[in-house]
Scaffold this active site. Structure first.
Site, PDB file in Angstrom:
ATOM      1  N   GLY A  75     -31.251  14.598  -0.462  1.00  0.00           N
ATOM      2  CA  GLY A  75     -32.086  14.811   0.714  1.00  0.00           C
ATOM      3  C   GLY A  75     -32.396  13.496   1.413  1.00  0.00           C
ATOM      4  O   GLY A  75     -32.271  12.407   0.838  1.00  0.00           O
ATOM      5  N   CYS A  76     -32.803  13.593   2.667  1.00  0.00           N
ATOM      6  CA  CYS A  76     -33.037  12.385   3.469  1.00  0.00           C
ATOM      7  C   CYS A  76     -34.180  11.546   2.901  1.00  0.00           C
ATOM      8  O   CYS A  76     -34.045  10.331   2.712  1.00  0.00           O
ATOM      9  CB  CYS A  76     -33.302  12.752   4.919  1.00  0.00           C
ATOM     10  SG  CYS A  76     -34.563  14.022   5.163  1.00  0.00           S
TER      11      CYS A  76
END
Lengths: 345, 345, 345, 345
Positions: C149-150
């Site tokens: 995920g970012c």
């Protein structure tokens, strides 16, 4: 091929560097600066000057025309108006390939230049050796390319098919143009101070903008009936992108179909100019590209056509078009190294 | 005096509430909601619905015309087009004071309404009992005020002196209008999604915007020679503020001095409309106020005048003008409770 | 090599397309959509779905695992959490190369997934065949890559050298993370409505964000003493970019020099992770790149280190890292086709 | 009552003027400028200096302490650090009521001032006659009020209940603060140039910010165990608003209920400080008000409390708090003339 950039630290120069760094025909980029080489003999490197340019450890060399011509195939001037004309003389005399992003050689008449720019003009004999080149209508000329201004590019591409085909009343052209702040450059000014520019619209240069004479001159080349345009520029609360909203009364009998036919024909072979079919372009759909997207909507109630023309002011409006002109000057495919997919988000 | 708001949770309704809460002639604000009273009989309060409205623990009551008229001196409809006309009938029949911020009663002809709004019109006899009231040109009329649209307000105030004094060619009016996103309301839409709207310009409603007929109708009242206007709207990457950039060819012989004289005369007694002297207004200088600031610049090269008219779309373009109309309807000083100093930063 | 994208119309999918379209090892991109193929059998093309994608006339084909595997070397899932796990089963069973940008296979334990995602987990045997791969610490694993995920990416890259080298007290980690709106996707929501998000900061998912467990799991792999992190996310009024501001107490005796040595050593061979020398990175210096820029500042007064880690959430935080992982999975140079120069303005 | 403003053209001064212009206890505002009176004896008026201030035709008079004291009941210094101390001496000697928005008299120790401000301090005897007054914890003191800094205000209001009641470990305080650009003033700088600040986050003054010592000094007054805080400031791409995200480990046994009890008790009688019940405040909900909204969320997994404290940096963080302090100094109700409803959109 090795190429030179003079003025890499300005916004146009930095974008130009990123394009040339990915350009398949270019081996090396040499950087020269009349100021950027540092004061007091300080040695400066690109990666120190531009945050995020990790690994671009290229020295900014002292500006020296003979050295530049000896070591490069062409040079880009990403310098300000008033600066290019101080630097370009030797290159013009030598017929050395130059793409000049400034406005210094766009107007052939020194008096006209001084009227609009309020600066001394380049010598008339140098001005005559420069070719004003809207790249999507490129015609081979001299080796000195005067790259069009950002507002001029969007406006001219939006007007070309109508003016060339005499579809509009030339006395009724109104251009309501809007641009992001990057077009105003890195210089700190009140209107580009964040607290002033954010959440705001600010007009500037009304009826006095430097791009007016280059637009009118080019329109006149296409259709001698054009004498003037009503032209305004509004500063937007965003950094990148330019929209020219263009209005004109059509000639009697002209309708949407005839307008579309003219636009589609003019840009049938164009990679970069996209004529939308009945819709209007959003500004953002061209940001990060060398594209110009154009919407054309005729209003039969007012006999007026509205054309919306959008570009990335630093790409098609500056560095992208400069590379496009360079490609054509060098005999490369016009599209070499130029992006057409938007950055979007 | 007690007053009612129907539709307080929309942007216009919320701003209206903040104005009325500080209004010296108003004792109490009663809130009514056709939807806001909550589903399934749930009781809802203003301070629960609007973040930051601490202490405004006012219940949203069920919409009931008789109760509203019994308990209030006047009512504001901050409801959407198509909703006001469902709710207003009893008030019109009773000649009860209403200020309606929606577009439902702005056009006197039902067919015209249905053409532009694509919704069923209010009954013709009700439409005839409504007064379209541009507040700075207020004239006593019926007790039902149709408050002008935001684009209409900025455009009409910018055109009034020229149209009333026959200074421009009525067939050449071009309005390039731009607005922040709050004008589009709270409803979630693609063009107001932050990722789409930020760093972008988006045209919408070109030649079909609902404010076109109300503008033309009012201009025609002032000068029968006006038949149509070329009008576009562009969504800006900011929330609040609206600029109308207006262009027209002047009548032969008209110049800057004559234009300024007309503007200065029309607005000599106006608290809210400010005619700038030779400069153009920034959008932000009116945000937070009920002002309309106007710049007028004649271009002798094109015989075209450009007028820039800026307003806060939720204040002068909605809630502020509604209070101004209310003040006049109630016989209060027009300026009561209305801000004229900008919020600025 | 031909590759497939499932879910090209989301923001990550669109950015992924622009990367793969320029990727020198990829011949053709095939697009598949569980929804994007159009309703009622309508045929849809990429250039119709994404404004500005002129010339990308690629049909969105119906999702069919066997056809995808027959016609492509690898597939990218740019689908939402809860969707990937519905589609990926056949690919996992066939050991077919997949890079999954969703969160569906990041947590090995189905119960953990269901606790944080509030959705049914993929089968445990499928979860075990997925490799969570922070690309800058890539280790060969299975053919199914769960792309991080970012927020996890920025946080883990900022913490790795300190956690791996046991330089900080593992019970004192605080991460104040901020992201632009594109991370929230195309779905219309109140907090991403322009009028709400502009000029605002909004916290969301405090102590419940889905990226918390994947961060803690990876930290634990590096250093078993880490049990939890204090983690918040704030929505910024900008579209692209993510900053993780990380704080921790250092272990006794640790100082700036020791911290810098650990960061410089960990990332000595990294193309994409740049450790700044004594300064802090601006968010914008990585937008448009696959870079992560990191600043490290120790405060002897509080015995606390602050690490600032910035990424482009759609590039390094999604599509860019996905291509980096794909490159490594395919045995290509990690950097193939990935930009390192920022877009800037 | 007549009051004076010195430095009206700065952002704080302008907002202060708009507040005082509506203040019911104030008859007249007199303006004085050490610079604003114009160069070469030029006469300057407020409505010429601030766009949109139509009708505020107030002359900026030459700074003259005796004249100011003769003609006014109190004076506000909206001048920069380093300037106030040049101007304030006569007022302090005369015990004349002053509210000083600058940092010049916030630190009682000249050496401390010079360490953090890098400027000459006011004389020690003058510093001792100034009262640092966080208005929501106002205690009668001297007639010279040192109005707290914007970051200090948000941070102190967020920490007060926990520090006063000894609920947190004083060695674990981390403050990740973010502010809009108006806090940086009108001076043109690189980091506040629109093209740089837009779409960006920029840290500044890490561990060296001038507000750190005033925060620590006040915390120490409340609880001698506090010695230092870890404090960062990030510049946001918006003009107005400030958020302090505060983290600390709680003392053993402290939980959400105990924390809420402390906050609710401390602010039970406060008009301006609003403790939210289990949610976190958005920045925008306080813009345009003198409010401070506070969210408190305890995380049992990390034994850490996160407090989010938001203010309008020019209102509660400057001009609003200055009026609140003035009200208290003059024996007026603390809330006189101060807005509590947000501007919102």
């Amino acid at each position: 091929m090795d190429v030179a950039i003079v003025g890499v630290t300005g916004y146009s120069g930095t974008v130009l560097y990123t394009l040339l760094a990915k350009h398949p025909a270019i081996d090396q980029i040499n950087l020269y600066g009349h100021q950027d080489e540092g004061k007091d003999g300080e040695v400066r490197y690109l990666d120190q000057l531009i945050p995020g340019f990790h690994g671009q450890h290229i020295r900014i060399q002292k500006f020296d025309p003979q050295q530049i011509m000896a070591n490069n195939t062409a040079v880009f001037f990403a310098t300000s108006a008033g600066v290019s004309s101080q630097l370009a003389g030797d290159f013009i005399d030598a017929d050395f390939p130059v793409v000049d992003l400034s406005g210094d050689y766009r107007l052939p008449d020194p008096a006209e230049y001084e009227k609009w720019y309020h600066k001394p003009a380049a010598p008339a004999e140098h001005l005559q050796k420069a070719t004003y080149s809207l790249a999507d209508f490129y015609q081979p000329g001299t080796s000195y390319i005067a790259n069009p201004g950002c507002y001029a590019t969007a406006t001219l591409l939006g007007l070309a098919p109508m003016v060339q085909n005499d579809l509009i009343d030339p006395d009724t052209i109104v251009v309501d143009a809007k641009s992001g702040t990057s077009g105003a450059g890195k210089k700190l000014t009140g209107i580009t101070h964040f607290t002033e520019a954010s959440d705001n619209l600010q007009l500037y240069g009304l009826n006095t903008h430097k791009h007016i004479p280059e637009i009118v001159a080019q329109l006149k080349k296409w259709n001698d009936a054009v004498n003037a345009i009503q032209f305004s520029t509004t500063l937007l609360p965003l950094t990148t992108g330019l929209m020219a909203s263009i209005y004109a009364k059509v000639k009697p009998g002209v309708d949407q179909a005839q307008l579309m036919a003219a636009f589609n024909q003019d840009y049938a072979d164009s990679t970069f100019v996209n004529v939308l079919d009945g819709t209007t372009p959003d500004l953002k759909e061209v940001v990060g590209t060398n594209n110009c997207d154009i919407g054309v909507v005729y209003n039969p109630v007012t006999q007026t056509v509205m054309v919306i023309s959008v570009i990335d002011n630093l790409m098609k409006g500056a560095a992208g078009q400069a590379v496009q002109n360079f490609n054509q000057l060098m005999g490369l495919a016009e599209t070499t190294g130029l992006p057409t997919l938007p950055a979007f988000v």
